[in-house]
Design a protein around this motif. Structure first.
Motif, PDB file in Angstrom:
ATOM      1  N   ASP A 116     -13.710   3.438   3.325  1.00  0.00           N
ATOM      2  CA  ASP A 116     -13.365   2.601   3.102  1.00  0.00           C
ATOM      3  C   ASP A 116     -12.774   1.831   4.842  1.00  0.00           C
ATOM      4  OD1 ASP A 116     -13.922   2.574   0.175  1.00  0.00           O
ATOM      5  OD2 ASP A 116     -12.272   2.719  -0.719  1.00  0.00           O
ATOM      6  N   LYS A 117     -11.774   2.927   5.705  1.00  0.00           N
ATOM      7  CA  LYS A 117     -11.712   2.626   6.535  1.00  0.00           C
ATOM      8  C   LYS A 117     -12.769   2.307   7.582  1.00  0.00           C
ATOM      9  CE  LYS A 117      -7.960   6.129   6.403  1.00  0.00           C
ATOM     10  NZ  LYS A 117      -6.786   6.760   6.907  1.00  0.00           N
TER      11      LYS A 117
ATOM     12  N   ASN B  42       1.060  -1.356  -0.015  1.00  0.00           N
ATOM     13  CA  ASN B  42       0.050  -0.144  -0.562  1.00  0.00           C
ATOM     14  C   ASN B  42       0.864   1.536   0.164  1.00  0.00           C
ATOM     15  OD1 ASN B  42      -2.867  -0.897   0.456  1.00  0.00           O
ATOM     16  ND2 ASN B  42      -1.651  -2.144   1.156  1.00  0.00           N
ATOM     17  N   ARG B  43       2.218   1.183  -0.602  1.00  0.00           N
ATOM     18  CA  ARG B  43       2.997   2.354   0.117  1.00  0.00           C
ATOM     19  C   ARG B  43       2.252   3.193  -1.269  1.00  0.00           C
ATOM     20  NH1 ARG B  43       8.670   0.804  -1.244  1.00  0.00           N
ATOM     21  NH2 ARG B  43       8.908  -0.263   0.430  1.00  0.00           N
ATOM     22  N   GLY B  44       1.753   4.487  -1.578  1.00  0.00           N
ATOM     23  CA  GLY B  44       1.345   5.621  -1.931  1.00  0.00           C
ATOM     24  C   GLY B  44       0.137   5.715  -1.652  1.00  0.00           C
ATOM     25  N   LYS B  45      -0.541   4.650  -1.524  1.00  0.00           N
ATOM     26  CA  LYS B  45      -2.171   4.642  -1.916  1.00  0.00           C
ATOM     27  C   LYS B  45      -2.939   5.285  -0.874  1.00  0.00           C
ATOM     28  CE  LYS B  45      -2.127   0.125  -4.101  1.00  0.00           C
ATOM     29  NZ  LYS B  45      -3.036  -0.972  -4.282  1.00  0.00           N
ATOM     30  N   LYS B  46      -3.991   5.699  -1.460  1.00  0.00           N
ATOM     31  CA  LYS B  46      -4.528   6.843  -0.203  1.00  0.00           C
ATOM     32  C   LYS B  46      -5.601   5.880   0.118  1.00  0.00           C
ATOM     33  CE  LYS B  46      -2.891  10.974  -0.946  1.00  0.00           C
ATOM     34  NZ  LYS B  46      -3.275  12.695  -0.970  1.00  0.00           N
ATOM     35  N   GLU B  47      -6.435   5.954   0.687  1.00  0.00           N
ATOM     36  CA  GLU B  47      -7.344   5.216   1.127  1.00  0.00           C
ATOM     37  C   GLU B  47      -8.772   6.437   1.393  1.00  0.00           C
ATOM     38  OE1 GLU B  47      -8.528   0.574   3.026  1.00  0.00           O
ATOM     39  OE2 GLU B  47      -7.165   2.095   4.461  1.00  0.00           O
ATOM     40  N   ARG B  48     -10.021   6.620   1.226  1.00  0.00           N
ATOM     41  CA  ARG B  48     -10.690   7.074   2.139  1.00  0.00           C
ATOM     42  C   ARG B  48     -11.604   6.506   2.967  1.00  0.00           C
ATOM     43  NH1 ARG B  48     -15.916   6.059  -2.715  1.00  0.00           N
ATOM     44  NH2 ARG B  48     -15.180   4.210  -2.137  1.00  0.00           N
ATOM     45  N   ASN B  49     -12.241   7.681   4.520  1.00  0.00           N
ATOM     46  CA  ASN B  49     -13.158   7.133   4.908  1.00  0.00           C
ATOM     47  C   ASN B  49     -13.829   6.088   5.409  1.00  0.00           C
ATOM     48  OD1 ASN B  49     -10.982   9.315   6.233  1.00  0.00           O
ATOM     49  ND2 ASN B  49     -12.822  10.822   6.590  1.00  0.00           N
TER      50      ASN B  49
END
Length: 294
Positions: free
Chosen positions: A63-64, A54-61
């Protein structure tokens, strides 16, 4: 066979070989302490994997939130199921009965699927019946004793693993499987340690077990491979796979356990057990075939 199915077969292989390690380790330091340690090892093993993937990936709230809820739900059920199973082994359940009764989830999953509107084809139902007969021939020796307390616990364990499979079926298409696996191990480890402090609370026994070398290899194998690797393979492999078919594939754990005992421990396999292995294999192949309408 699809890639996802192969991942589930690989998970079953790891679990099958781990059965001996799980039994021996729990006997030395206690079932709850053993499960707690292996669960936390499983979570720790996955942390560097998550960092790399997950290096460099952003996750939406959103999805979290789904990830955390899914991980907690899976972890609670896994913690309950694994500790019931470990305690049943601690009470003296034979490996054969443990393998058969735990694998009864292959019958419970399609029944649960009816209530969740996850219907199966006729070929899958036939495959379940064939596999159940095969599991009985493989695991239960002729003249075996009747139902005992440990056996009832293993049936509860099978029911808990049924819920585990169904919950994974719900969440796995929506979240990162490796992350959810790490969360479930943290939760399962916390549950196991709470039970350890209530019912065992003998740290000298744990220290002596590790210092003697009796526990280190079993706990590393079950923590790294059986927990960290195999349960992650289950989450990833179950994605877009019918839960009943997934349960059939994972029931190969019993076959691999018997084969591991035959190859590694030089245990003998009679004609009855070989026939059981063959029936399980037939059931799994049948479940993989596309059902044809008349």
């Amino acid at each position: 066979m699809k890639k996802n199915s192969l991942l589930l077969v690989l998970a079953a292989l790891i679990w099958g070989v781990a059965f001996v390690a799980q039994s021996e380790g729990g006997d030395v330091i206690g079932p709850y302490a053993f499960n707690g340690i292996r669960s936390f090892i499983g979570a720790l093993v996955l942390l560097p994997v998550i960092a790399i993937l997950n290096r460099g990936k952003k996750e939406r709230n959103e999805d979290k939130k789904t990830l955390i809820v899914g991980g907690i739900c899976c972890g609670i059920i896994l913690g309950i199921a694994s500790n019931i199973q470990q305690f049943a082994l601690y009470l003296g359940a034979s490996a054969g009965k443990a393998g058969f009764l735990t694998a009864c989830y292959i019958l419970m999953v399609p029944i649960a699927g009816i209530f969740l509107k996850r219907k199966c084809g006729k070929n899958v139902w036939i495959a379940v019946v064939i596999a159940i007969v095969g599991l009985y021939l493989l695991c239960i020796k002729s003249g075996s004793s009747g139902i005992e307390v440990a056996d009832l616990l293993l049936l509860l364990c099978a029911l808990a693993f049924t819920f585990h499979i169904m919950v994974i079926d719900h969440f796995s298409p929506m979240v990162d499987g490796v992350k959810m696996s790490a969360i479930q191990f943290l939760v399962a480890g916390i549950i196991s340690f709470i039970l350890m402090f209530i019912f065992e609370n003998d740290f000298k026994l744990i220290i002596d077990g590790f210092s003697s070398g009796q526990v280190l290899i079993p706990v590393l194998y079950t923590g790294v491979l059986s927990s960290g690797v195999a349960y992650t393979l289950q989450i990833v492999g179950q994605k877009n796979v019918n839960p009943t078919v997934a349960s059939l594939l994972m029931s190969l754990e019993s076959v691999f356990a018997a084969l591991a005992g035959w190859i590694i421990l030089k245990e003998s396999m009679d004609l009855r057990q070989l026939l059981g292995c063959g029936l399980i294999f037939v059931g799994i192949v049948l479940a993989q075939l596309p059902a044809k309408n008349k």
